[in-house]
Write an enzyme that holds these catalytic residues in place. Structure first.
Site, PDB file in Angstrom:
ATOM      1  N   GLU A 109      -0.626  -9.022  -1.371  1.00  0.00           N
ATOM      2  CA  GLU A 109      -2.089  -9.054  -0.571  1.00  0.00           C
ATOM      3  C   GLU A 109      -2.607  -9.429  -2.481  1.00  0.00           C
ATOM      4  OE1 GLU A 109      -2.444  -6.510   2.173  1.00  0.00           O
ATOM      5  OE2 GLU A 109      -3.144  -7.993   3.181  1.00  0.00           O
TER       6      GLU A 109
ATOM      7  N   GLY B  12       0.671  -5.173   0.361  1.00  0.00           N
ATOM      8  CA  GLY B  12      -0.243  -5.059   0.105  1.00  0.00           C
ATOM      9  C   GLY B  12      -0.427  -5.219  -1.590  1.00  0.00           C
TER      10      GLY B  12
ATOM     11  N   GLU C 140       4.205  -5.674   6.997  1.00  0.00           N
ATOM     12  CA  GLU C 140       3.223  -4.630   7.699  1.00  0.00           C
ATOM     13  C   GLU C 140       3.711  -4.801   9.253  1.00  0.00           C
ATOM     14  OE1 GLU C 140       2.197  -6.977   5.566  1.00  0.00           O
ATOM     15  OE2 GLU C 140       0.887  -6.108   4.274  1.00  0.00           O
TER      16      GLU C 140
ATOM     17  N   ALA D   2       0.781  -0.707  -0.198  1.00  0.00           N
ATOM     18  CA  ALA D   2      -0.065   0.112  -0.068  1.00  0.00           C
ATOM     19  C   ALA D   2       1.137   1.207  -0.089  1.00  0.00           C
ATOM     20  CB  ALA D   2      -1.129  -0.145   0.835  1.00  0.00           C
TER      21      ALA D   2
HETATM   22  N1  T1G Z   1       4.752   3.130  -0.098  1.00  0.00           N
HETATM   23  C1  T1G Z   1       5.543   4.609  -0.372  1.00  0.00           C
HETATM   24  N2  T1G Z   1       6.164   4.621  -0.614  1.00  0.00           N
HETATM   25  C2  T1G Z   1       7.153   3.583  -0.789  1.00  0.00           C
HETATM   26  C3  T1G Z   1       6.718   2.225  -0.078  1.00  0.00           C
HETATM   27  C4  T1G Z   1       5.483   2.143   0.199  1.00  0.00           C
HETATM   28  N3  T1G Z   1       4.695   0.953   0.424  1.00  0.00           N
HETATM   29  N4  T1G Z   1       7.810   1.955   0.068  1.00  0.00           N
HETATM   30  C5  T1G Z   1       8.674   2.389  -0.890  1.00  0.00           C
HETATM   31  N5  T1G Z   1       8.457   3.590  -1.311  1.00  0.00           N
HETATM   32  C6  T1G Z   1       9.480   4.905  -1.589  1.00  0.00           C
HETATM   33  C7  T1G Z   1      10.866   4.744  -0.924  1.00  0.00           C
HETATM   34  O1  T1G Z   1      10.205   5.591   0.507  1.00  0.00           O
HETATM   35  C8  T1G Z   1      11.684   5.728  -1.612  1.00  0.00           C
HETATM   36  O2  T1G Z   1      11.081   6.961  -1.614  1.00  0.00           O
HETATM   37  C9  T1G Z   1      11.383   4.631  -2.903  1.00  0.00           C
HETATM   38  O3  T1G Z   1      10.293   4.098  -2.922  1.00  0.00           O
HETATM   39  C10 T1G Z   1      12.470   4.128  -2.944  1.00  0.00           C
HETATM   40  O4  T1G Z   1      12.389   2.866  -1.906  1.00  0.00           O
HETATM   41  C11 T1G Z   1      -2.694  -3.413   3.677  1.00  0.00           C
HETATM   42  C12 T1G Z   1      -1.018  -1.702   5.120  1.00  0.00           C
HETATM   43  C13 T1G Z   1      10.336  -2.149  -1.722  1.00  0.00           C
HETATM   44  C14 T1G Z   1      12.284  -3.328  -0.898  1.00  0.00           C
HETATM   45  O5  T1G Z   1       6.487  -2.178   4.356  1.00  0.00           O
HETATM   46  O6  T1G Z   1      10.763  -2.245   1.204  1.00  0.00           O
HETATM   47  O7  T1G Z   1       1.003  -2.482   2.020  1.00  0.00           O
HETATM   48  O8  T1G Z   1      12.945   7.664  -0.443  1.00  0.00           O
HETATM   49  O9  T1G Z   1      14.638   3.246  -0.520  1.00  0.00           O
HETATM   50  O10 T1G Z   1      16.355  -0.109  -1.256  1.00  0.00           O
HETATM   51  O11 T1G Z   1      -1.287  -5.325   4.029  1.00  0.00           O
HETATM   52  O12 T1G Z   1      10.968  -0.117  -0.208  1.00  0.00           O
HETATM   53  O13 T1G Z   1      12.779   7.836  -3.262  1.00  0.00           O
HETATM   54  O14 T1G Z   1      11.906   9.417  -2.303  1.00  0.00           O
HETATM   55  O15 T1G Z   1      12.572   1.033   0.344  1.00  0.00           O
HETATM   56  O16 T1G Z   1      15.132  -0.442  -3.793  1.00  0.00           O
HETATM   57  C15 T1G Z   1       3.972  -2.860   3.227  1.00  0.00           C
HETATM   58  C16 T1G Z   1       8.178  -1.126   1.513  1.00  0.00           C
HETATM   59  C17 T1G Z   1       3.402  -1.158   3.064  1.00  0.00           C
HETATM   60  C18 T1G Z   1       7.141  -2.144   1.393  1.00  0.00           C
HETATM   61  C19 T1G Z   1      12.927  -1.306  -2.224  1.00  0.00           C
HETATM   62  N6  T1G Z   1       5.369  -2.291   1.915  1.00  0.00           N
HETATM   63  N7  T1G Z   1       9.248  -0.627   1.479  1.00  0.00           N
HETATM   64  O17 T1G Z   1      13.379  -1.091  -2.088  1.00  0.00           O
HETATM   65  O18 T1G Z   1      14.199   1.289  -2.255  1.00  0.00           O
HETATM   66  S1  T1G Z   1       1.946  -1.291   4.155  1.00  0.00           S
HETATM   67  C20 T1G Z   1       6.042  -2.218   2.656  1.00  0.00           C
HETATM   68  C21 T1G Z   1      10.875  -2.062   0.565  1.00  0.00           C
HETATM   69  C22 T1G Z   1       0.813  -2.630   3.396  1.00  0.00           C
HETATM   70  C23 T1G Z   1      -1.133  -3.250   3.311  1.00  0.00           C
HETATM   71  C24 T1G Z   1      -0.089  -2.970   4.097  1.00  0.00           C
HETATM   72  C25 T1G Z   1      11.254  -1.107   0.068  1.00  0.00           C
HETATM   73  C26 T1G Z   1      11.419  -1.898  -1.055  1.00  0.00           C
HETATM   74  P1  T1G Z   1      12.254   7.528  -2.105  1.00  0.00           P
HETATM   75  P2  T1G Z   1      13.879   2.163  -0.695  1.00  0.00           P
HETATM   76  P3  T1G Z   1      14.864  -0.807  -1.836  1.00  0.00           P
END
Ligand code: T1G
Length: 705
Positions: free
Chosen positions: A108, A105, A128, A66
């Site tokens: 999911e 998400g 999450e 998400a």
């Molecule tokens: N939402 C918004 N921005 C995100 C994002 C996300 N989920 N994931 C990464 N970014 C942005 C990050 O801030 C950075 O921005 C850029 O992307 C590159 O990220 C309903 C509620 C995917 C493994 O927890 O683990 O889904 O600094 O530097 O090292 O159940 O990003 O460039 O402006 O980390 O190559 C669940 C979180 C969300 C994954 C890539 N998902 N992201 O790593 O790049 S909650 C996560 C990561 C959810 C549902 C629930 C990593 C990555 P900027 P990065 P990376």
């Protein structure tokens, strides 16, 4: 009008509709993405020329979750749970084509599809919990239906990613792409369409395969007692963080509820966590970690190439650094002063690699290969081919200056020299090098092969590309690098010194070591400060206090209790006694220390009183935040969130507390300022409120902006 192209487009491959998401950088499931996918899905369903649907993404990854930036705003329709339900209910097969990291998400969405094809390098996960949340769009309910409760509990509670091969083995995906991912996904979708068609035409039951909807699958049987034990372990390991246990229990609930009830149960638990302080803190940490690597002065600056790294000194720190370097694939050259010291260092390094193999973290072959890539000797001439040399020798200025002067005549002119000093001034160390601009501070935290944090310290001379090189090496070491200015103790140790002083003042004022430790352990620290002091050794801080005694500000309150313990030879665990007594590996409160504390309070004329846990925590946080505000005001840290990361990754602060500066915002900077003003009145010089803290408290600003 937003001029950016819509993140969702539709293409056709024969009778298969491709729904293509293109929402850089990670195809997060923003509102625009969700509504785009929903519209495309509904259109494909009513399009008679479409027999099946594939959802794929452009860029580096399938949907990575998400959109975290949307949290805190009302979720625009369709919500992710609604989109997942609609995908699952689709009348035509929907297949996910997964590459990169299908997380949260994104995973999911894939779970709600009727089939999942992944690249060999793809990974899937539900991280999450790392944001203080749990999957909120059916992950806890659909995952166990595909891979079983035990595996699903492990994935949800740890947030770990599962590689494609394991995902195939466990039934999370249907196939690993052998050719072009999209083509394989289209073929699979066509197959499902054929199966579905046969089912609807009443063909031979053996051939007909109605759409397999994940939510309709039964949860496979599992050992309930074993899962109950597993969840107890998960909750104990979480040390106060709620989401791992809540997520595991939602997975378990899938076995006793139908899908609708299970989804409602999950959504309720998710909503509670989304509103929690813990999730706010962990989302703060998520963005803080990504901000830390942004150094304005380094934009467009290329790092120097580094492949061969020298480590001067193979004591505890040097050995840890050498292990971390070998783990990151560098060629490592280590030098000690004598043959004996080199041999001891080699055994230390070998032991660390061996321990990683015995723990199963790496194979024996990997451990052997890393040791083979490490040369250990006792002649610094061996550093000649190094692109970078990191010194981790005795923390004495003359020793380090002599080393850098000698290295200047050994290494190439473009080789970088880094000092791991904790308390000395890198400017003075750098001045001894023939080219001070190539000197930088790389302050690792012990054990260096374990702790994520490294403080990168720019001297007044450090060249931008040398600083960029330090950040690049830290990134390759998978370290969390924070830029710190050249001041006494940089960021972490400087604040920790204020923290320690307040703890010792509180002893005189009425608290006891185990009471302060209990208050901070209840706050979420794995060990209280006095237990940590005993672990690190009281003699190190004592030597520094003696070194600085001549220049100490006599107007600042000074508590002699720690000195008295050291004068008694009580250096902590290493000597069997310090703040506590250590017998048979157990730590015990020592009435003798209480006697010393009471006598010292009497000598100081302090009337001791009971100090409660809340006051203990407030004094400690206020002391840290005031020093942090000074550091920010002096430009010794780039941003408040960097200070939070230092304490989470270098000093064991629970990430679900967000760090001291985040905590101060939540407590109110007015409260913090009031506490600091009390310190100034009670503890004298050195406890003046930081100008930045005063200004922010009075203007209502927050460190978090
Ligand atoms: N939402 C918004 N921005 C995100 C994002 C996300 N989920 N994931 C990464 N970014 C942005 C990050 O801030 C950075 O921005 C850029 O992307 C590159 O990220 C309903 C509620 C995917 C493994 O927890 O683990 O889904 O600094 O530097 O090292 O159940 O990003 O460039 O402006 O980390 O190559 C669940 C979180 C969300 C994954 C890539 N998902 N992201 O790593 O790049 S909650 C996560 C990561 C959810 C549902 C629930 C990593 C990555 P900027 P990065 P990376």
């Amino acid at each position: 009008m937003d001029s950016s192209p819509h993140p969702v487009t539709v293409r056709k491959r024969g009778a298969v509709c491709l729904i293509v998401i293109d929402h850089p950088p990670v195809n997060a499931a923003s509102h625009a993405v969700r509504s785009g996918v929903m519209q495309a899905l509904l259109a494909a369903e009513t399009d008679d020329t479409v027999s099946a649907i594939v959802i794929r993404c452009e860029g580096r990854t399938f949907v990575a979750g998400a959109d975290i930036r949307e949290f805190g705003q009302p979720p625009g329709d369709p919500t992710l749970p609604a989109l997942c339900l609609r995908i699952e209910a689709a009348s035509k097969p929907v297949v996910a084509a997964i590459h990169g990291t299908a997380l949260g998400g994104g995973c999911e969405i894939a779970l709600a599809c009727h089939g999942r094809i992944a690249d060999a390098s793809a990974r899937l996960g539900l991280p999450e919990v790392k944001l203080g949340l749990i999957p909120g769009a059916g992950g806890t309910q659909r995952l166990p239906r595909l891979i079983g409760v035990p595996a699903a509990v492990g994935m949800v509670a740890t947030g770990r990613m599962m590689a494609a091969a394991e995902a195939l083995d466990r039934g999370l995906i249907d196939a690993v792409a052998t050719g072009d991912l999209t083509s394989d996904a289209v073929s699979f979708a066509e197959k499902l369409a054929g199966d579905t068609a046969r089912a609807s035409e009443g063909a031979d039951a053996a051939m007909a395969l109605p759409l397999r909807r994940t939510g309709d699958l039964p949860v496979p049987p599992f050992d309930a007692a074993a899962i109950a034990t597993e969840i107890d372990v998960i909750e104990r390991k979480a040390r106060g963080q709620l989401s791992p246990g809540v997520g595991a229990r939602c997975v378990l609930a899938a076995a006793t509820m139908d899908l609708a009830a299970g989804l409602a149960h999950e959504r309720g638990a998710f909503a509670n966590l989304l509103a929690s302080e813990q999730s706010a803190a962990l989302r703060h940490v998520f963005f803080a970690e990504r901000a830390a690597s942004r150094v304005v002065a380094l934009e467009g600056v290329a790092a120097r190439p580094v492949n061969c790294v020298g480590v001067a000194g193979a004591g505890t720190m040097g050995a840890g650094i050498a292990v971390a370097l070998a783990e990151a694939g560098y060629q490592v050259i280590v030098a000690e002063r004598t043959q004996d010291a080199a041999e001891a260092g080699r055994s230390r390094i070998e032991g660390l690699h061996q321990r990683a193999a015995e723990s199963g973290r790496i194979s024996q072959q990997a451990a052997a290969a890393r040791m083979a890539a490490t040369i250990v000797g006792h002649d610094i001439a061996a550093f000649a081919p190094c692109d970078l040399v990191i010194e981790a020798v005795f923390d004495d200025l003359a020793v380090k200056q002599d080393l850098f002067a000698a290295l200047s005549g050994i290494v190439r002119p473009d080789a970088v020299l880094a000092t791991n000093t904790s308390y000395l001034d890198p400017n003075q160390i750098g001045a001894a090098a023939s080219q001070p601009e190539r000197v930088v501070g790389l302050h690792f935290f012990s054990p260096a092969h374990v702790m994520r944090l490294v403080e990168i310290v720019a001297t007044g001379q450090t060249a931008p590309d040398v600083l960029a090189t330090a950040f690049a090496v830290a990134r390759r070491l998978n370290k969390l690098a924070v830029l710190a200015g050249c001041c006494d103790g940089f960021i972490g140790n400087r604040i920790f010194s204020s923290y320690r002083k307040q703890c010792e003042y509180m002893l005189e004022d009425g608290a006891l070591p185990h009471e302060i430790d209990a208050a901070m352990e209840a706050f979420g620290l794995p060990m209280g400060p006095f237990a940590v002091f005993d672990l690190a050794g009281l003699d190190i801080a004592w030597a520094r206090r003696k070194r600085l005694a001549a220049t100490r500000n006599l107007a600042e309150r000074y508590v002699r209790i720690a000195d008295q313990l050291c004068e008694l030879g009580r250096f902590g665990q290493k000597s069997g006694a310090g703040w506590y007594v250590y017998e048979n590996g157990k730590r015990r409160v020592d009435a003798g220390v209480t006697t010393i504390i009471e006598a010292e309070a009497q000598r100081s004329g302090v009337q001791r009183r009971s100090i409660g846990a809340d006051e203990i925590r407030t004094r400690i946080i206020a002391a840290m935040v005031n020093e942090g505000a000074r550091i920010l005001g002096e430009g010794m840290a780039q941003r408040a969130s960097d200070i939070d990361l230092v304490f989470i990754n270098g000093y064991g602060w629970p990430a679900w507390r967000g760090g001291p500066m985040f905590q101060a915002d939540r407590m109110g900077l007015g409260t913090i300022l009031e506490e600091v003003e009390r310190m100034q009145a009670r503890d004298g010089a050195g406890w003046e409120p930081a100008p930045l803290l005063v200004e922010m408290a009075r203007s209502g600003r927050l460190f978090g902006g």
